[in-house]
Design an enzyme around this catalytic site. Structure first.
Site, PDB file in Angstrom:
ATOM      1  N   HIS A   1     -23.928  23.470   1.562  1.00  0.00           N
ATOM      2  CA  HIS A   1     -24.097  23.780   0.202  1.00  0.00           C
ATOM      3  C   HIS A   1     -23.296  24.969  -0.251  1.00  0.00           C
ATOM      4  O   HIS A   1     -22.974  25.953   0.701  1.00  0.00           O
ATOM      5  CB  HIS A   1     -25.565  24.597   0.016  1.00  0.00           C
ATOM      6  CG  HIS A   1     -25.512  25.131  -1.549  1.00  0.00           C
ATOM      7  ND1 HIS A   1     -25.912  24.397  -2.547  1.00  0.00           N
ATOM      8  CD2 HIS A   1     -25.606  26.431  -1.949  1.00  0.00           C
ATOM      9  CE1 HIS A   1     -25.891  25.174  -3.731  1.00  0.00           C
ATOM     10  NE2 HIS A   1     -25.631  26.564  -3.271  1.00  0.00           N
TER      11      HIS A   1
ATOM     12  N   GLY B   1      -4.778  -6.046 -19.107  1.00  0.00           N
ATOM     13  CA  GLY B   1      -5.745  -6.126 -17.900  1.00  0.00           C
ATOM     14  C   GLY B   1      -6.252  -4.685 -17.752  1.00  0.00           C
ATOM     15  O   GLY B   1      -5.742  -3.706 -17.387  1.00  0.00           O
TER      16      GLY B   1
ATOM     17  N   LYS C   1      -1.650   7.151  -6.091  1.00  0.00           N
ATOM     18  CA  LYS C   1      -2.520   8.301  -5.919  1.00  0.00           C
ATOM     19  C   LYS C   1      -1.627   9.506  -6.065  1.00  0.00           C
ATOM     20  O   LYS C   1      -2.158  10.532  -6.355  1.00  0.00           O
ATOM     21  CB  LYS C   1      -3.313   8.110  -4.540  1.00  0.00           C
ATOM     22  CG  LYS C   1      -4.554   7.261  -4.818  1.00  0.00           C
ATOM     23  CD  LYS C   1      -4.506   5.870  -4.676  1.00  0.00           C
ATOM     24  CE  LYS C   1      -4.889   5.060  -5.777  1.00  0.00           C
ATOM     25  NZ  LYS C   1      -4.713   3.611  -5.615  1.00  0.00           N
TER      26      LYS C   1
ATOM     27  N   GLY D   1      -3.836  -8.797 -12.035  1.00  0.00           N
ATOM     28  CA  GLY D   1      -4.080  -9.628 -10.574  1.00  0.00           C
ATOM     29  C   GLY D   1      -3.005  -9.894  -9.743  1.00  0.00           C
ATOM     30  O   GLY D   1      -1.597  -9.686 -10.160  1.00  0.00           O
TER      31      GLY D   1
ATOM     32  N   CYS E   1       0.963  -1.201   0.013  1.00  0.00           N
ATOM     33  CA  CYS E   1       0.016   0.002  -0.042  1.00  0.00           C
ATOM     34  C   CYS E   1       0.976   1.182   0.162  1.00  0.00           C
ATOM     35  O   CYS E   1       0.649   2.314  -0.938  1.00  0.00           O
ATOM     36  CB  CYS E   1      -0.853   0.115   1.267  1.00  0.00           C
ATOM     37  SG  CYS E   1      -1.677   1.520   1.586  1.00  0.00           S
TER      38      CYS E   1
HETATM   39  P1  NAD Z   1      -7.835  -7.157 -11.121  1.00  0.00           P
HETATM   40  O1  NAD Z   1      -8.372  -8.548 -11.051  1.00  0.00           O
HETATM   41  O2  NAD Z   1      -8.728  -5.952 -10.767  1.00  0.00           O
HETATM   42  O3  NAD Z   1      -7.822  -7.019 -13.051  1.00  0.00           O
HETATM   43  C1  NAD Z   1      -7.013  -7.890 -13.862  1.00  0.00           C
HETATM   44  C2  NAD Z   1      -7.384  -7.908 -14.908  1.00  0.00           C
HETATM   45  O4  NAD Z   1      -6.619  -8.446 -15.813  1.00  0.00           O
HETATM   46  C3  NAD Z   1      -8.866  -8.803 -15.004  1.00  0.00           C
HETATM   47  O5  NAD Z   1      -9.745  -7.853 -15.545  1.00  0.00           O
HETATM   48  C4  NAD Z   1      -8.637  -9.791 -15.992  1.00  0.00           C
HETATM   49  O6  NAD Z   1      -9.478 -10.145 -16.833  1.00  0.00           O
HETATM   50  C5  NAD Z   1      -7.364  -9.521 -16.923  1.00  0.00           C
HETATM   51  N1  NAD Z   1      -6.421 -10.500 -17.518  1.00  0.00           N
HETATM   52  C6  NAD Z   1      -6.037 -11.431 -16.901  1.00  0.00           C
HETATM   53  N2  NAD Z   1      -5.428 -12.110 -17.805  1.00  0.00           N
HETATM   54  C7  NAD Z   1      -5.416 -11.515 -19.138  1.00  0.00           C
HETATM   55  C8  NAD Z   1      -4.922 -11.730 -20.270  1.00  0.00           C
HETATM   56  N3  NAD Z   1      -4.069 -12.793 -20.524  1.00  0.00           N
HETATM   57  N4  NAD Z   1      -5.326 -10.966 -21.348  1.00  0.00           N
HETATM   58  C9  NAD Z   1      -5.948  -9.865 -20.840  1.00  0.00           C
HETATM   59  N5  NAD Z   1      -6.461  -9.535 -19.895  1.00  0.00           N
HETATM   60  C10 NAD Z   1      -6.204 -10.295 -18.825  1.00  0.00           C
HETATM   61  O7  NAD Z   1      -6.165  -6.983 -10.563  1.00  0.00           O
HETATM   62  P2  NAD Z   1      -5.305  -5.734 -10.651  1.00  0.00           P
HETATM   63  O8  NAD Z   1      -5.983  -4.713 -11.258  1.00  0.00           O
HETATM   64  O9  NAD Z   1      -4.150  -6.221 -10.999  1.00  0.00           O
HETATM   65  O10 NAD Z   1      -5.442  -5.581  -9.187  1.00  0.00           O
HETATM   66  C11 NAD Z   1      -4.943  -6.287  -7.996  1.00  0.00           C
HETATM   67  C12 NAD Z   1      -5.630  -6.300  -6.876  1.00  0.00           C
HETATM   68  O11 NAD Z   1      -5.145  -4.881  -6.334  1.00  0.00           O
HETATM   69  C13 NAD Z   1      -7.128  -6.113  -6.923  1.00  0.00           C
HETATM   70  O12 NAD Z   1      -7.674  -7.011  -6.115  1.00  0.00           O
HETATM   71  C14 NAD Z   1      -7.462  -4.549  -6.880  1.00  0.00           C
HETATM   72  O13 NAD Z   1      -8.638  -4.506  -6.133  1.00  0.00           O
HETATM   73  C15 NAD Z   1      -6.389  -4.149  -6.049  1.00  0.00           C
HETATM   74  N6  NAD Z   1      -6.310  -2.818  -6.147  1.00  0.00           N
HETATM   75  C16 NAD Z   1      -6.892  -1.942  -5.485  1.00  0.00           C
HETATM   76  C17 NAD Z   1      -6.663  -0.392  -5.995  1.00  0.00           C
HETATM   77  C18 NAD Z   1      -7.853   0.358  -5.321  1.00  0.00           C
HETATM   78  O14 NAD Z   1      -8.575   0.086  -4.492  1.00  0.00           O
HETATM   79  N7  NAD Z   1      -7.817   1.558  -5.929  1.00  0.00           N
HETATM   80  C19 NAD Z   1      -5.697  -0.142  -6.632  1.00  0.00           C
HETATM   81  C20 NAD Z   1      -4.859  -1.066  -7.294  1.00  0.00           C
HETATM   82  C21 NAD Z   1      -5.059  -2.405  -7.069  1.00  0.00           C
END
Ligand code: NAD
Length: 476
Positions: free
Chosen positions: A448, A186, A51, A276, A42
């Site tokens: 407001h 992704g 951010k 992911g 984080c």
């Molecule tokens: P995610 O699971 O949100 O998204 C990964 C995406 O990659 C999915 O939509 C999936 O379909 C796609 N994908 C996987 N393999 C693929 C392929 N071969 N070709 C094309 N697309 C493919 O994961 P993330 O974005 O890596 O984030 C990881 C974790 O970190 C999540 O749980 C997220 O909530 C967390 N995170 C949260 C925040 C926030 O709260 N603002 C910010 C960053 C990360």
């Protein structure tokens, strides 16, 4: 050498360090073991640096798109990428220092090294540097152990994923030069947040997402709107497109994917794999330790107890929401359970936020999910173009949606896509956690002009018509 503690926490991310502080405040003698840096993903490689970069890039973009509209002259506005990186790092360092101070102030012992849970329930730490007595490995005797080692980015198993120029979120934060073009694999949370940063700074960005839409887990209207906004920003989006391989070419890196069963390519100087994250459990268990798993996650019961007595696990290493604030909440609850206390936190209402422009936030269920679960609901919606504050700041794109139970009017969910959505979602989280009705949430007066007035209007729309929306039909 052996030291004795009531609780040893392995991992000092938002899950582990918060739990350690709570445990110390409850009177436990606590140690924290951290192998990289206090603050975890984080603070060091996730939420905070992302951010900070979103803030810098949005400000830059606003100077170009907004300044003139409000009568400001911002000519020749440029940026120095290395200074943006410096600012991002400064923000992180300040927060990490603060947490180190809090650990010390709460009398928590810190061990910098890799922690391993042993079969006898003790924790072995391979120290990064020998301690005062010259030990490189020490053993901590623990009444209880909390595993909070978080997650690491997942790499998809395709040819070319190990090429130079292919990075995960960890690698993006380490870049010292601005990438002029990139392909993001992704379209999840990480993908769309990096797309926001680099498109704002003028890079050519392409997103390739395997599922039918970006932010597939969010409300459908939100992902459709974001796709439109991204397209206007010049971001190229391919959904239903699965990446098969990456190759090096003269133009940079070529990402080969399949869209509607047809092969296609996208090229960029950089490829970000944002597909992911997976639990960080390598080396966490010593010889002979047998712990029940739930797929790739550590299995826990609803008190965060693993299959090993007195060993608890929280955060991204267990199944559930992979979010910093979820990990902190799990940690607080786990410490409550260790102390035989019923937690006050309600884990059923964890908000999710995405820091795009406009921001996105949701909590509870959507109207579509209510339908799937056979729950009869009333819904309300307010379009922010009729909100005064949004008009002032030219942020009138977006909406607030509310879902409430039809018979009790209890708030069940909210979805927002508007300025400050990530701050305002807390109104709905509080409502859901406390079983509040639409009417109870409407009882308080919102100042407001504020964005929060949009929330009142969406709530009003649930039970009648909102003041600042034209009546749906003319009354006689
Ligand atoms: P995610 O699971 O949100 O998204 C990964 C995406 O990659 C999915 O939509 C999936 O379909 C796609 N994908 C996987 N393999 C693929 C392929 N071969 N070709 C094309 N697309 C493919 O994961 P993330 O974005 O890596 O984030 C990881 C974790 O970190 C999540 O749980 C997220 O909530 C967390 N995170 C949260 C925040 C926030 O709260 N603002 C910010 C960053 C990360």
């Amino acid at each position: 050498m052996c030291k004795k503690f009531d609780l040893v926490v392995i991992g000092a991310g938002p899950g582990g360090y918060v739990a350690a502080i709570k445990a110390a405040k409850s009177g436990m003698h606590v140690a924290v073991v951290e192998s990289i840096r206090v603050g975890g993903t984080c603070l060091n490689r996730g939420c905070i640096p992302a951010k900070a970069m979103i803030h810098a890039s949005s400000l830059y973009e606003e100077m170009h798109s907004e300044a003139e509209l409000v009568g400001l002259k911002a000519e020749n506005v440029t940026f120095d990428y290395s200074k943006i990186v410096e600012y991002k790092q400064g923000t992180t360092d300040e927060l990490v220092n603060g947490i180190e101070g809090l650990l010390e102030g709460n009398g928590i012992a810190r061990f910098d090294g890799r922690g391993t849970l042993e079969k006898d329930g003790s924790v072995t730490v391979r120290l990064k540097e020998a301690d005062d007595e010259g030990n490189e490995v020490i053993s901590l005797e623990a009444g209880k152990v909390l595993l909070a080692t978080g997650s690491v980015p997942s790499l998809i198993p395709i040819p070319g994923i190990d090429l130079k120029g292919v990075v995960t979120s960890d690698g993006v934060f380490a870049l010292s030069n601005m990438p002029e073009s990139m392909v993001i694999i992704g379209g999840g949370v990480i993908g769309v947040e990096f797309a926001t940063v680099y498109a704002n700074l003028g890079a050519k960005v392409t997103i390739v997402e395997a599922l039918p839409r970006i932010l597939q887990n969010m409300d459908k209207e939100i992902s459709q709107n974001l796709k439109m906004i991204f397209k206007k920003k010049g971001i190229d989006i391919h959904t239903g497109a699965s990446v098969k391989s990456i190759e090096k070419t003269d133009e940079g890196l070529c990402v080969n994917y399949e869209e509607k069963n047809k092969p296609a390519q996208a090229t960029g100087r950089l490829v970000i794999c944002a597909a992911g994250r997976k639990p960080n459990i390598e080396g966490l268990f010593g010889e002979g330790v047998e712990i029940e798993m739930d797929g790739k996650f550590i299995a826990v019961n609803d008190r965060f107890e693993t299959s090993i007595p007195n060993v608890y696990a929280i955060g991204d290493i267990i199944k559930g929401t992979q979010l910093a604030h979820a990990a902190s909440a799990y940690g607080i609850c786990a410490v409550d359970y260790m102390n035989e206390k019923e937690p006050e936190l309600k884990l059923s209402s964890i908000p999710g936020c995405v820091y795009t422009d406009p921001e996105i936030a949701q909590v509870g269920i959507t109207e579509a999910e209510a339908k799937e679960q056979d729950i009869s609901v009333i819904t309300g919606k307010f379009i922010m173009s009729a909100n005064g504050k949004s008009l002032i700041t030219h942020e009138e794109r977006g909406f607030v949606k509310v879902v409430a139970d039809e018979s009790t009017h209890k708030v069940l969910g909210a979805q927002m896509m508007c300025a400050r959505a990530t701050d305002m979602i807390a109104e709905f989280t509080t409502a859901i956690a406390n079983d509040m009705t639409v009417e109870q949430l409407l009882a308080g007066i919102r100042p407001h002009p504020t964005y929060n007035e949009g929330i009142a209007e969406a709530l009003e729309d649930c039970i009648g018509e909102s003041t600042h929306t034209m009546p749906k039909r003319r009354r006689k």
